[in-house]
Design a protein around this motif. Structure first.
Motif, short mmCIF file in Angstrom:
data_model
loop_
_atom_site.label_atom_id
_atom_site.label_comp_id
_atom_site.label_asym_id
_atom_site.label_seq_id
_atom_site.Cartn_x
_atom_site.Cartn_y
_atom_site.Cartn_z
N ARG A 1 0.85 -1.19 0.00
CA ARG A 1 0.00 0.00 0.00
C ARG A 1 0.88 1.23 0.00
NH1 ARG A 1 -3.38 -3.19 2.87
NH2 ARG A 1 -2.21 -2.83 4.79
N ILE A 2 0.56 2.19 -0.85
CA ILE A 2 1.28 3.46 -0.88
C ILE A 2 0.28 4.57 -0.62
CG2 ILE A 2 2.62 5.07 -2.27
CD1 ILE A 2 3.77 2.60 -3.72
N ASP A 3 0.50 5.34 0.41
CA ASP A 3 -0.40 6.44 0.80
C ASP A 3 -1.84 5.93 0.93
OD1 ASP A 3 -0.98 8.96 1.57
OD2 ASP A 3 -0.91 9.85 -0.42
N GLY A 4 -1.97 4.75 1.52
CA GLY A 4 -3.29 4.21 1.77
C GLY A 4 -3.93 3.48 0.60
N VAL A 5 -3.31 3.52 -0.58
CA VAL A 5 -3.89 2.87 -1.76
C VAL A 5 -3.16 1.56 -2.03
CG1 VAL A 5 -4.38 3.09 -4.22
CG2 VAL A 5 -4.47 5.12 -2.73
N ASP A 6 -3.93 0.50 -2.21
CA ASP A 6 -3.32 -0.80 -2.51
C ASP A 6 -2.86 -0.79 -3.97
OD1 ASP A 6 -2.77 -3.47 -3.15
OD2 ASP A 6 -4.08 -4.15 -1.53
N VAL A 7 -1.54 -0.88 -4.18
CA VAL A 7 -1.01 -0.82 -5.55
C VAL A 7 -0.53 -2.18 -6.03
CG1 VAL A 7 -0.29 1.59 -5.29
CG2 VAL A 7 1.34 -0.24 -4.79
N THR A 8 -0.75 -3.22 -5.23
CA THR A 8 -0.17 -4.53 -5.53
C THR A 8 -0.43 -4.98 -6.95
OG1 THR A 8 -0.79 -5.00 -3.24
CG2 THR A 8 0.19 -6.81 -4.50
N ASP A 9 -1.67 -4.73 -7.46
CA ASP A 9 -2.02 -5.25 -8.77
C ASP A 9 -1.93 -4.21 -9.88
OD1 ASP A 9 -2.53 -7.81 -7.72
OD2 ASP A 9 -4.48 -7.11 -6.98
N PRO B 1 3.21 -0.93 -13.76
CA PRO B 1 4.16 0.14 -13.44
C PRO B 1 3.67 1.53 -13.87
CG PRO B 1 5.30 -1.69 -14.48
CD PRO B 1 3.84 -2.01 -14.50
N TYR B 2 3.03 1.60 -15.06
CA TYR B 2 2.69 2.93 -15.57
C TYR B 2 1.51 3.57 -14.86
CZ TYR B 2 -0.55 0.14 -18.47
OH TYR B 2 -1.50 -0.75 -18.92
N LEU B 3 0.88 2.84 -13.95
CA LEU B 3 -0.22 3.45 -13.19
C LEU B 3 0.16 3.69 -11.72
CD1 LEU B 3 -3.33 1.53 -14.60
CD2 LEU B 3 -2.53 3.84 -15.14
N ARG B 4 1.41 3.41 -11.34
CA ARG B 4 1.80 3.58 -9.94
C ARG B 4 2.36 4.98 -9.68
NH1 ARG B 4 3.93 -1.98 -7.24
NH2 ARG B 4 2.57 -3.37 -8.44
N PRO B 5 2.08 5.53 -8.50
CA PRO B 5 2.60 6.87 -8.18
C PRO B 5 4.06 6.77 -7.74
CG PRO B 5 1.36 6.03 -6.33
CD PRO B 5 1.28 4.97 -7.40
N VAL B 6 4.83 6.00 -8.47
CA VAL B 6 6.18 5.65 -8.07
C VAL B 6 7.08 5.78 -9.29
CG1 VAL B 6 7.57 3.60 -7.58
CG2 VAL B 6 5.55 4.06 -6.22
N ASN B 7 8.26 6.31 -9.12
CA ASN B 7 9.23 6.29 -10.22
C ASN B 7 10.53 5.69 -9.74
OD1 ASN B 7 7.67 9.15 -11.46
ND2 ASN B 7 7.95 7.28 -12.66
N MET B 8 11.29 5.19 -10.71
CA MET B 8 12.48 4.45 -10.33
C MET B 8 13.69 4.99 -11.08
SD MET B 8 12.95 0.45 -9.97
CE MET B 8 14.43 -0.47 -10.29
N MET B 9 14.80 5.02 -10.37
CA MET B 9 16.06 5.33 -11.02
C MET B 9 16.85 4.03 -11.09
SD MET B 9 18.82 8.15 -9.97
CE MET B 9 20.46 7.51 -10.14
N PHE B 10 17.18 3.62 -12.32
CA PHE B 10 17.77 2.31 -12.52
C PHE B 10 19.27 2.32 -12.25
CE2 PHE B 10 13.81 2.20 -14.61
CZ PHE B 10 13.41 0.87 -14.63
#
Lengths: 393, 301
Positions: free
Chosen positions: A92-100, A103-112
């Motif tokens: 859960r991120i900020d109360g929202v279950d993001v498990t399913d 990647p393009y719908l998650r409020p998350v970005n990654m530096m590889f």
């Protein structure tokens, strides 16, 4: 310690940091965690990469996951980003279950770790990519990319292609590209591993400044304990798919839960000891080659008369030719077998009476062309008893 | 080797040999034949051995004379047959290249993304047809597509059709033959450029909000461009001058320049005209190669 699963083997309760300290939301049970990981597992065939871990990360933390290669830290990060589907558990991120969520719908970005900058796009196009996918108006994209280029000091290079950039510059493109979407969480996979030592140290502070300025929660994966110590608000030490200890840098360094954690952060000297008494969470041990009795808080299970190990960091040891004061100190003897002068400090390898080698790191506070100690000198080793930590595993 | 002990002279010699060999090769086997073909294309056909007028006239009383004529090229432009052949060849080559690209891209992509032990096996399967003679494979296609071939027999016995389909000796058969024969030349360069592609770059695009189709068009496709160009040239160039496939699989209306050239050379025994056809074909082929070079330089810059 209020955080569950974070009890420390402390010798002295006054040494635990003040729980009222405002910058430590994990000590406050009223605080709502920003990222909640529950029973998260990832299996690849028979191999368990991540084994039912639980983790709470709070808003604006710079949380570091530290471990050797193959410990599962990158898999955990990739599950947060959405590149790996968990075998079990929820995120859960900020109360929202993001498990399913993909990647393009998650409020998350990654530096590889490889930076993964787009080689066929310019610096500007790389950074603007995320905003273009959001279909923002051109003027807004231009304005935001401009500001981001300034933040990472790449304005002058905005028209260059990645193959015309240095490693450090590519790293900043990757960072800017991930930050521009103003994610709730920025995931960084070994962000500084590809940089040389000097640039790495400089970039560590830059990363911390940027995190502070933007207030984004950072989750950093690294195998470099120094990097983890410098960057982190808290460190989770990971081994074989599970967390061994979670705590602030000073907690994991000064109060390691076991030998694995202790030896992960620098070196530690181990002394054999025998348990003399156990009483309501307090444990007293007698060092095998000293007559000092050390008493410490210990929550594990050890019977009277059983053997255990006492760990002491090299810089906590005092080396001297004269016998130091008894009060509060543990004292043992040995012979200088080797020494290395390193300018600001000297490293001594002392052979104790039982034949074990003890490492001592001494600050060279006096200015002198002569070494205070030479090879084969007989020395006393002492340390404040409350610097000892009981280590079992 | 001497060159290792005495770097100066030996090194230069080796460098000369290594650099010189391909040039000598090109000179002997490309430039010299090309010069001969070029020379013949300016001659007149005669019934003799060889069947064309000499380039230099040594015997004439007026001293040395160059006997060159542009009649052959003029004839090429005047007679509709050649224009139709060229255009038809270009059309067939272009369409075949496009078909190879459409078929080859997913195949190359799948191979590049397959884990290692299987990847080599799949590559081997792509190359495998080369182990049988090209002609044999074309004959096999004829056997399959004939009036009483395998496909027609099967469809008839299944009751899908009442009478045999006319497959052989059509343009469709030519397309099938070219795509079948040249597909590996498309797949291999595509595979080479897709295989180098760092998978992180795809994930980074997805992470920045690109849906799978957007990842393909924004990242995968642009980065495969060198492979697409190389593969397309490798298919387009031989397909344009293809003779065997249209001759064996094509119908009477399948006019391809390779076939026309053959007819001029061996049926009409008009060597000069055949040479002019070949020179013009070469000029048509140089155009895409120059474009390719241009793209390469732009990509490197």
């Amino acid at each position: 310690m209020t955080t569950p699963g974070n009890t420390l083997n402390t010798l002295n309760t006054t040494d635990t940091p003040n729980p009222e300290f405002i910058n430590t939301p994990w000590r406050d049970p009223q605080q709502r965690p920003f990222i909640e990981i529950e029973g998260l597992s990832k299996r690849f065939g028979d191999f368990i990469a991540v084994d039912a871990v639980n983790l709470k990360i709070y808003r604006r933390e710079l949380f570091t996951i530290l471990g050797g290669s193959g410990c599962g830290k990158t898999t955990l990060l990739r599950m947060l980003a959405g590149f790996e589907k968990p075998s079990a558990g929820r995120i859960r991120i900020d109360g929202v279950d993001v498990t399913d969520l993909p990647p393009y719908l998650r409020p998350v970005n990654m530096m590889f770790q490889s930076y993964a900058v787009f080689p066929h796009m310019t610096v500007y196009q790389n950074i603007a990519y995320g905003l273009k996918k959001e279909k923002l108006p051109r003027a807004e994209i231009k304005e935001r990319v401009g500001r981001m280029l300034e933040l990472v000091q790449l304005t002058a290079l905005s028209k260059r292609k990645p193959n015309q950039l240095s490693g450090g510059q590519r790293q900043r493109v990757a960072l800017a590209r991930a930050l521009i979407k103003q994610p709730k969480v920025l995931l960084l996979d070994e962000p500084l591993a590809a940089l040389d030592k000097k640039l790495r140290e400089q970039t560590q502070f830059e990363l911390m400044n940027i995190q502070d300025k933007l207030g984004i929660t950072f989750v950093v994966v690294t195998h470099d304990q120094e990097e983890a110590m410098t960057l982190a608000s808290r460190i989770a030490v990971m081994d074989a798919g599970d967390f061994v200890q979670i705590g602030t840098p000073s907690e994991v360094y000064e109060f390691p839960r076991n030998h694995f954690v202790a030896s992960f952060f620098g070196s530690i000297n181990l002394f054999d000891a025998t348990v003399t008494s156990v009483d309501a969470g307090e444990l007293c041990v007698l060092l095998d080659d000293s007559d000092t009795e050390i008493c410490t808080r210990y929550e594990g299970e050890l019977a009277v008369g059983s053997a255990c190990k006492i760990g002491v960091r090299p810089e906590k040891l005092l080396i001297s030719t004269e016998r130091p004061a008894e009060q509060g100190n543990t004292i043992t003897r040995g012979v200088v077998e080797d020494l290395a002068y390193k300018g600001n400090r000297s490293i001594y390898r002392v052979r104790a009476q039982n034949g074990r080698i003890i490492m001592v790191s001494a600050q060279n506070k006096q200015r002198s062309a002569h070494l205070p100690l030479e090879w084969d000198d007989e020395v006393y080793l002492s340390w404040p008893s409350d610097c000892s930590v009981v280590l079992t595993a | 080797m001497n060159g290792i002990v005495h770097p100066g002279r030996g090194d230069r010699l080796w460098r000369g040999i290594i650099i010189g060999t391909p040039y000598v090769w090109l000179l002997l086997f490309f430039l010299a034949p090309f010069a001969i073909v070029l020379k013949i294309s300016f001659a007149d056909p005669i019934v003799a051995q060889p069947p064309f007028t000499p380039f230099f006239d040594w015997s004439a009383s007026a001293g040395q004379r160059i006997l060159a004529t542009l009649d052959n090229y003029r004839f090429l432009l005047e007679d509709n047959l050649y224009l139709v052949s060229y255009l038809n060849s270009i059309k067939i080559a272009l369409v075949s290249t496009a078909l190879c690209l459409l078929l080859g891209f997913p195949m190359a992509y799948a191979i590049a993304r397959t884990p290692q032990p299987w990847r080599n096996l799949l590559l081997l399967l792509v190359i495998l047809p080369f182990w049988t003679s090209f002609l044999l494979r074309i004959y096999a296609l004829m056997v399959m597509m004939g009036q009483h071939g395998l496909v027609n027999d099967l469809l008839l016995s299944l009751g899908v059709i009442d009478q045999p389909l006319a497959m052989l000796y059509t343009n469709g058969a030519v397309y099938l033959g070219i795509v079948y024969s040249y597909l590996p030349f498309m797949i291999l360069p595509l595979y080479a450029s897709l295989e180098k592609l760092d998978h992180d770059v795809h994930e980074a695009a997805a992470d920045l909000g690109a849906k799978p189709t957007q990842v393909f068009f924004d990242i995968t496709l642009p980065m495969a461009v060198p492979g697409i160009i190389a593969g397309s040239l490798l298919v387009f160039i031989p397909a344009l001058g293809e003779y065997v496939i249209p001759a064996l699989l094509g119908g009477l209306d399948t006019l391809m320049i390779g076939h026309t050239l053959y007819d001029e050379f061996f049926v009409n025994r008009d060597w000069p005209l055949a040479c002019a056809v070949a020179i013009l074909l070469l000029l048509i082929l140089i155009l895409p190669i120059v474009l390719f070079q241009h793209f390469q330089q732009e990509a490197d810059a």
